[in-house]
Design a protein around this motif. Structure first.
Motif, PDB file in Angstrom:
ATOM      1  N   SER A 248      35.837 -22.479  39.793  1.00 45.40           N
ATOM      2  CA  SER A 248      36.219 -22.346  41.199  1.00 45.40           C
ATOM      3  C   SER A 248      37.313 -21.302  41.356  1.00 45.40           C
ATOM      4  N   THR A 249      37.292 -20.660  42.494  1.00 44.58           N
ATOM      5  CA  THR A 249      38.438 -19.857  42.901  1.00 44.58           C
ATOM      6  C   THR A 249      38.438 -19.910  44.420  1.00 44.58           C
ATOM      7  N   CYS A 250      38.920 -18.877  45.093  1.00 40.72           N
ATOM      8  CA  CYS A 250      38.992 -18.945  46.543  1.00 40.72           C
ATOM      9  C   CYS A 250      38.647 -17.589  47.129  1.00 40.72           C
ATOM     10  N   LEU A 251      37.825 -17.583  48.156  1.00 41.64           N
ATOM     11  CA  LEU A 251      37.430 -16.332  48.786  1.00 41.64           C
ATOM     12  C   LEU A 251      38.656 -15.542  49.245  1.00 41.64           C
ATOM     13  N   VAL A 252      39.612 -16.215  49.869  1.00 41.12           N
ATOM     14  CA  VAL A 252      40.767 -15.484  50.412  1.00 41.12           C
ATOM     15  C   VAL A 252      41.898 -15.346  49.391  1.00 41.12           C
TER      16      VAL A 252
ATOM     17  N   LEU B 295      43.999 -24.027  47.359  1.00 41.73           N
ATOM     18  CA  LEU B 295      43.415 -22.903  46.630  1.00 41.73           C
ATOM     19  C   LEU B 295      43.767 -21.624  47.381  1.00 41.73           C
ATOM     20  N   ALA B 296      43.650 -21.693  48.710  1.00 35.57           N
ATOM     21  CA  ALA B 296      43.903 -20.504  49.534  1.00 35.57           C
ATOM     22  C   ALA B 296      45.372 -20.086  49.455  1.00 35.57           C
ATOM     23  N   ASP B 297      46.263 -21.054  49.466  1.00 35.91           N
ATOM     24  CA  ASP B 297      47.688 -20.716  49.413  1.00 35.91           C
ATOM     25  C   ASP B 297      48.492 -21.826  48.736  1.00 35.91           C
TER      26      ASP B 297
ATOM     27  N   ALA C  10      37.332 -22.741  55.044  1.00 31.73           N
ATOM     28  CA  ALA C  10      36.349 -23.813  54.814  1.00 31.73           C
ATOM     29  C   ALA C  10      34.947 -23.278  54.551  1.00 31.73           C
ATOM     30  N   CYS C  11      34.868 -22.104  53.922  1.00 30.34           N
ATOM     31  CA  CYS C  11      33.564 -21.474  53.688  1.00 30.34           C
ATOM     32  C   CYS C  11      32.840 -22.045  52.474  1.00 30.34           C
ATOM     33  N   ASN C  12      33.584 -22.615  51.546  1.00 27.61           N
ATOM     34  CA  ASN C  12      33.047 -23.167  50.278  1.00 27.61           C
ATOM     35  C   ASN C  12      32.515 -22.105  49.330  1.00 27.61           C
ATOM     36  N   GLN C  13      32.575 -20.837  49.716  1.00 32.36           N
ATOM     37  CA  GLN C  13      31.848 -19.816  48.965  1.00 32.36           C
ATOM     38  C   GLN C  13      32.351 -19.624  47.539  1.00 32.36           C
ATOM     39  N   ALA C  14      33.670 -19.754  47.351  1.00 33.66           N
ATOM     40  CA  ALA C  14      34.205 -19.498  46.009  1.00 33.66           C
ATOM     41  C   ALA C  14      34.700 -20.783  45.337  1.00 33.66           C
ATOM     42  N   CYS C  15      34.753 -21.871  46.074  1.00 35.82           N
ATOM     43  CA  CYS C  15      35.211 -23.124  45.453  1.00 35.82           C
ATOM     44  C   CYS C  15      34.006 -24.026  45.176  1.00 35.82           C
ATOM     45  N   LEU C  16      33.560 -24.774  46.167  1.00 34.55           N
ATOM     46  CA  LEU C  16      32.482 -25.733  45.894  1.00 34.55           C
ATOM     47  C   LEU C  16      31.172 -25.066  45.473  1.00 34.55           C
TER      48      LEU C  16
END
Ligand code: NAP
Ligand code: SF4
Length: 674
Positions: A352-356, A315-317, A337-343
């Protein structure tokens, strides 16, 4: 010569060859549920173009009762087959391979119709499952086989049968869920009959030249979980039943031991997979907290597995593998591995998306196309908002200058990286440094931008961040009071007894920082001891009999908030419990519903409730203010007063509930439009 010879080596499966040792593990993003098949196809094709050898889709339900929630995606009809074919065709055109995960949730299904071996409710679901009779079990097997056949018809290169994480097949293996007395329960041979039957019948139905991955729980991390001997017995039987590859599952979802959060050391469970090496003849995949090519290479060269599974890093890259192969590892956007935008999104029913990488799962909507007119853009502030905006603008071809008053980039990320368990933030700041240099962005460190300095730019983006909120507590000017900035920047000595005012994300972080000396995230053995993880060869399920054994706290900390509710309620959905548990293990006192009356040399005086009752002294040496933030808008206001237009983003725009996820998303979306 590549730096990652093991990672990039092909893997011959007999009837087909994987071009490297990287599997993109299954993730439930919510994409398939949109039924926007072009969007789903673009998500996977983007990752196929990025060089990953084999991808596994999010879990597909084999039938209604097995869906993780009502309406969960599956392959139920000929129409579905045609839809999934859009995805597989696009992946194959991009040079990739894709397997469909068949996920039967059993008693984890969020549905009144959920089924399991016995009617034993799970601690993480409100619904007790119905016990299946023999016909019911046959129906589940047959539906899983049908799903596999349909997957083949839809053009998938294989299937992954989900047998771990405490889902349906896993539930039959352990006696506290499987209380049956028929041929599906009782002895271990009987309890493992279901997964073996499933794999045997899937193999018969799909033919020999189709990848069949079985995801096997190598360490359950629950009391009464499988023994290591049972794991090995099952693995051998699954191989004999016709699996092509064994993938690793770590921990049931109901386990109270973190398995993928950022505070879990990198590759923390590869030693478990390594124990299976040599026990079976088929390739074995290891998983969990592998997020850089070097970690993956080390795991493989150490003989822990034949392949690695990474999920969130894709997701990140999406170009993780291609960049590793091109010697550009420093340019891989790191999953922290923050899980904030995915899980956390998945569990809140959001896409879902990705923080970064806010483009993850939004590939068709958030497009960074070349700018029609190249502009000069000044970005003020080199925190996550400013950096992500600058990089996205630069990707579009604009000429970007970043003004940053500090001597380094990163903003609040530089404080986050000091927190034990948040070491991944170091890598994120290093990534931004590498990318800013690579993009040729003009970095003006140590410069305070003013209205004059910003004259002459076509566009100005204000990402000046936040200032600590003033909680206006009488006595807060005393020498025993510090702000979280003083503490996390390590500038100020902190006493042995501490009160932390404010229990948001930063209050929790500061408390963790204050009670911990050496971060266990940097020391695998210490982390395993802290959380009570044992070798499954010694104890069932890998749960240490003595339980968690944390190091004693280095300070006595009291964490406070005014709201009369559980502290940490608004922390991440999938990680809040870990932060709370970590602080409880360190005897941090958590007190809600207080009024801050005053601070003096004796400590913090509080009262309780609207009537300000029960005046109490919390006797401490130091009080740390973590009372939230307010926007730093002074430059934006000055520009507007001077008649200039500017774009205000991140904390400078709205400070409340600010996090890096919102800042990066807002910056990237702005950059896509300029
Ligand atoms: P926050 O989450 O808004 O929390 C602020 C805390 O201060 C609350 O506990 C609040 O509780 C208290 N507070 C607010 N106004 C106050 C006042 N006038 N006097 C005394 N106390 C006051 O802010 P933060 O902790 O600074 O975090 C900022 C952002 O970073 C958050 O959005 C957070 O999500 C993110 N972050 C997240 C994490 C994580 O998830 N692990 C870690 C770090 C940062 P009461 O009003 O009840 O007193
Ligand atoms: Fe990784 Fe966080 Fe992105 Fe999820 S949101 S993929 S955990 S960086």
């Amino acid at each position: 010569m590549t730096a990652y010879p093991h990672l990039l080596a092909p893997l011959d499966l007999g009837f087909t060859t994987l071009k490297n040792r990287v599997l993109m593990g299954s993730m439930h993003t919510g994409l398939e549920e949109t039924r926007d098949w072009n969007r789903v196809a673009e998500f996977y094709a983007t990752r196929a173009r990025g060089g990953v050898a084999l991808m596994v889709t999010g879990g597909m339900a084999p039938n209604a009762e097995g869906g993780v929630f009502p309406g969960a995606a599956g392959l139920f009809s000929d129409d579905d087959i045609a839809n999934h074919k859009i995805v597989t065709d696009r992946v194959h055109d991009a040079g990739g391979k894709i397997a469909m995960q068949i996920l039967h949730a059993g008693r984890y299904a969020y549905s009144q119709d959920c089924v399991s071996a016995s009617a034993v409710k799970s601690p993480i679901s409100p619904f007790p499952p119905k016990e299946l009779d023999a016909d019911g079990i046959e129906k589940q097997i047959s539906d899983i086989v049908t799903a596999a056949v349909r997957a083949r018809q839809a053009g998938y290169d294989g299937v992954e049968v989900m047998g771990s994480e405490g889902y349906f097949l896993n539930q039959f293996l352990v006696t506290h869920v499987n209380k049956r007395t028929d041929e599906w329960g009782g002895s271990y041979e009987n309890r493992m009959r279901l997964p073996i039957e499933v794999v045997t019948r899937v193999r018969e139905a799909v033919g020999a030249d189709f990848i069949l991955i079985y995801r096997l729980s190598m360490i359950d991390l629950i009391p009464n979980g499988s023994t290591w001997a049972e794991v090995v017995q099952l693995a051998k039987a699954i191989e004999a039943a016709g699996a092509t590859i064994l993938n690793t599952g770590i921990g049931w979802h109901e386990a109270r031991i973190p398995t993928i959060a950022t505070s879990v050391p990198r590759a923390a469970f590869s030693w478990v997979t390594k124990k299976l090496m040599g026990e079976v003849g088929i390739p074995v995949i290891t998983s969990n907290r592998i997020n850089t090519p070097q970690v993956a290479e080390d795991v493989l060269s150490d003989g822990c597995a034949d392949m690695v599974s990474m999920a969130r890093p894709f997701l990140a890259d999406p170009d993780f593998v291609a960049k590793a192969a091109a010697g550009q590892a420093a340019q891989i956007t790191p999953c922290i591995a923050c899980n904030q935008a995915c899980l956390d999104h998945t569990f809140s029913g959001k896409m879902s998306t990705c923080l970064v990488n806010p483009r993850a799962c939004y590939e068709t909507e958030l497009v960074l196309s070349p700018a029609s007119a190249v502009k000069t853009v000044a970005v003020v502030g080199a925190g996550p908002a400013g950096l992500s905006t600058a990089l996205a603008l630069s990707e579009r071809g604009h000429k970007v200058s970043i003004f940053e008053k500090a001597k380094q980039i990163g903003g609040q990320l530089n404080m986050a990286k000091q927190v034990p368990g948040k070491e991944e933030f170091w890598g994120l700041v290093e990534y931004y440094e590498a990318m800013v240099a690579e993009a040729g962005i003009k970095l003006r460190l140590g410069e305070v931008a003013d209205v004059d300095a910003l004259a002459g730019f076509d566009e100005v983006v204000i990402a000046t961040g936040v200032l600590p909120r003033d909680p206006a507590i009488p006595g807060q000017d005393g020498s025993n009071v510090l702000s979280y900035i003083d503490v996390l920047r390590g500038k100020a000595p902190v006493g042995k007894r501490v009160a932390v005012i404010g229990a948001g994300g930063i209050g929790f972080d500061v408390a963790e920082f204050l009670v911990t000396d050496d971060s266990p995230t940097d020391d695998l053995q210490a982390w395993l001891t802290e959380w009570g993880v044992a070798d499954p060869q010694d104890v069932r399920g890998g749960v240490a009999a003595a339980g968690p054994q944390p190091e004693p706290p280095v300070r006595e900390v009291t964490l406070l908030q005014r709201k009369a509710q559980k502290l940490g309620k608004n922390l991440g959905k999938t990680t809040g419990w870990i932060h709370r548990a970590a602080l409880q293990m360190k005897n941090v006192k958590m007190i809600g519903g207080v009024n801050y009356e005053r601070i003096d040399a004796d400590g913090l005086h509080v009262s309780y409730g609207e009537a300000r009752e029960n005046p109490t002294l919390i006797a401490v040496d130091t009080i740390v203010l973590c009372a939230g933030q307010v926007p730093e808008r002074s430059l934006a206001d000055a520009l507007i007063a001077a008649g200039r237009t500017c774009h205000v983003i991140g904390g400078a725009d709205v400070a409340s509930e600010l996090d890096a996820k919102r800042a990066i998303d807002q910056g990237t979306r702005l950059a896509a439009t300029l």
